[in-house]
Design an enzyme around this catalytic site. Structure first.
Site, PDB file in Angstrom:
ATOM      1  CE  LYS A 101      -3.988  -1.727   0.350  1.00 45.05           C
ATOM      2  NZ  LYS A 101      -5.279  -1.757  -1.102  1.00 45.05           N
ATOM      3  CD  GLU A 123     -10.435   3.036   0.364  1.00 41.29           C
ATOM      4  OE1 GLU A 123      -9.679   2.286   0.922  1.00 41.29           O
ATOM      5  OE2 GLU A 123     -10.727   4.515   0.711  1.00 41.29           O
ATOM      6  CB  SER A 388      -0.227  -7.412  -1.111  1.00 39.71           C
ATOM      7  OG  SER A 388      -0.746  -9.341  -0.244  1.00 39.71           O
TER       8      SER A 388
END
Length: 405
Positions: A101, A123, A388
């Site tokens: 991210k 969010e 990830s």
């Protein structure tokens, strides 16, 4: 390479089109007032993304702050279980903050800084996007509001603590199922009121144009690195690549590097507890075309055509739709989308931890589980998995609810 009349040598120049569509998916379905704010973001991104100053600064941040390039690891012991099929992982878990991210968050907040905004709004589900954005906001000196469902706050307490320590304002969302969809609803509502001073930094390849394109572009560093690294390690391309798909940012990041190659590509959704509506979040597998959160894609619907309740053991995957580019790649057949259950995911979580010393995020464990399943069908070859994120955030939840296996 051409696939169903799509020329992937020029794919990124043509998709999305000028209106933000990947085929019939994507676009921007928002109020005229909010569209003006989004148009401002689009214009700024088109300008800054071509700027040598911006590109150089982002590369410096990735190298000196994030810890890029992240490596590829060969899973030697795990591979020994599968008759010569070799498994590899792209280690996005080794990014600063522990997941992919941060790749788009640093880019989005750098864009906000360029636009003169004072605050970023977002969010989060599993909390990794929230932590990454809080980190980027602290780095650049901007205020940060993170909307998070009450259910996810309880499941992801370590990440909530990290966001608060980093200075973010974590806002609990108690409407509906109190998970990722409701957090997106709340963040969009806040942005509609504060767009003059804030920018909405969406956490995946979702939302109205230009967000699916912008997040994909920032995440494409995963695929660019992975392709070069894998060829450097093995002298050839992998036979298959695998990534989990909720909204789909980590997957589009990896897939971007291989779309023009003769490589099988798999996007893995959460089957959860089973195929009954409300027991899974596999929109691409079981959904139909629909509009939510300002974009047209494939979504799971209830009897009234509204977004259906969804579930996954992974907070980052429990979303009733998927990015429009994933819907497009599914329709043309370039990417195969399949599902993995909670039980298979948990087995992979513990196997990777114990056989390789890598504790994966429960989201990433979906991709690991599918790669293990795929390997059993192959006589030889190699599979590259996008790992990830790391599983620190999930350990307390898994131990409390599933125990140590």
């Amino acid at each position: 390479m051409k696939y169903n009349d799509i020329d992937f040598t020029t794919y990124f120049k043509n998709y999305p089109d000028k209106d933000g569509y990947f085929g019939k998916y994507g676009g921007s379905y928002i109020s005229p007032e909010l569209q003006q704010a989004i148009d401002e973001v689009t214009a700024a991104y088109k300008t800054i993304s071509k700027s040598t100053k911006f590109i150089s600064e982002l590369r410096r941040i990735r190298r000196e702050f994030q810890g890029r390039p992240t490596p590829i690891s060969h899973l030697d012991r795990l591979s020994s279980q599968f008759n010569g099929v070799q498994l590899y992982v792209k280690r996005e878990d080794l990014n600063h903050t522990g997941a992919h991210k941060i790749n788009h968050c640093m880019g989005e907040v750098l864009l906000a800084k360029y636009m003169g905004k004072k605050k970023v709004i977002a969010e989060t589900g599993a909390g990794q996007h929230g932590v990454a954005l809080a980190t980027a906001a602290a780095y650049f000196g901007l205020e940060c509001d993170i909307y998070m469902g009450a259910v996810d706050i309880k499941k992801q307490a370590p990440n909530v603590a990290r966001m608060k320590i980093l200075g973010a304002n974590v806002i609990e969302v108690t409407e509906g199922l109190q998970t990722l969809k409701e957090a997106v609803d709340a963040a969009f509502a806040a942005y509609a009121k504060e767009y003059k001073d804030a920018i909405y930094c969406i956490g995946s390849v979702l939302g109205p144009h230009p967000f699916p394109m912008m997040v994909r572009d920032f995440q494409s560093i995963i695929g660019v690195e992975a392709r070069e690294q894998f060829v450097g390690m093995t002298g050839e391309l992998p036979d298959a690549i695998v990534a989990c798909v909720g909204g789909g940012s980590n997957a589009m990041g990896l897939f971007s590097g291989f779309l023009d190659d003769p490589v099988e590509i798999y996007g893995i959704e959460p089957l959860g507890r089973g195929t009954t509506l409300g027991d899974h979040a596999a929109s691409l597998k079981y959904g139909s075309e629909g509009i939510m959160h300002g974009f047209n894609s494939i979504m799971l619907k209830d009897e009234n055509g509204e977004p259906a309740p969804v579930y996954s053991v992974a907070s980052g995957l429990d979303y009733p739709s998927s990015g429009p580019e994933h819907a497009f790649l599914r329709d043309i057949g370039r990417v195969k989308y399949d599902v993995i259950s909670d039980e298979e995911t948990l087995e992979a979580f513990f196997m990777l931890s114990r056989m390789e010393g890598i504790i994966p995020a429960i989201e990433s464990a979906h991709a690991v589980a599918y790669a293990m399943k795929l390997a059993k069908t192959m006589d030889k070859g190699s599979i590259l998995i996008n790992l990830s994120g790391r599983g620190d955030k999930d350990m307390d939840y898994i131990i409390e609810n599933y125990g140590i296996r």
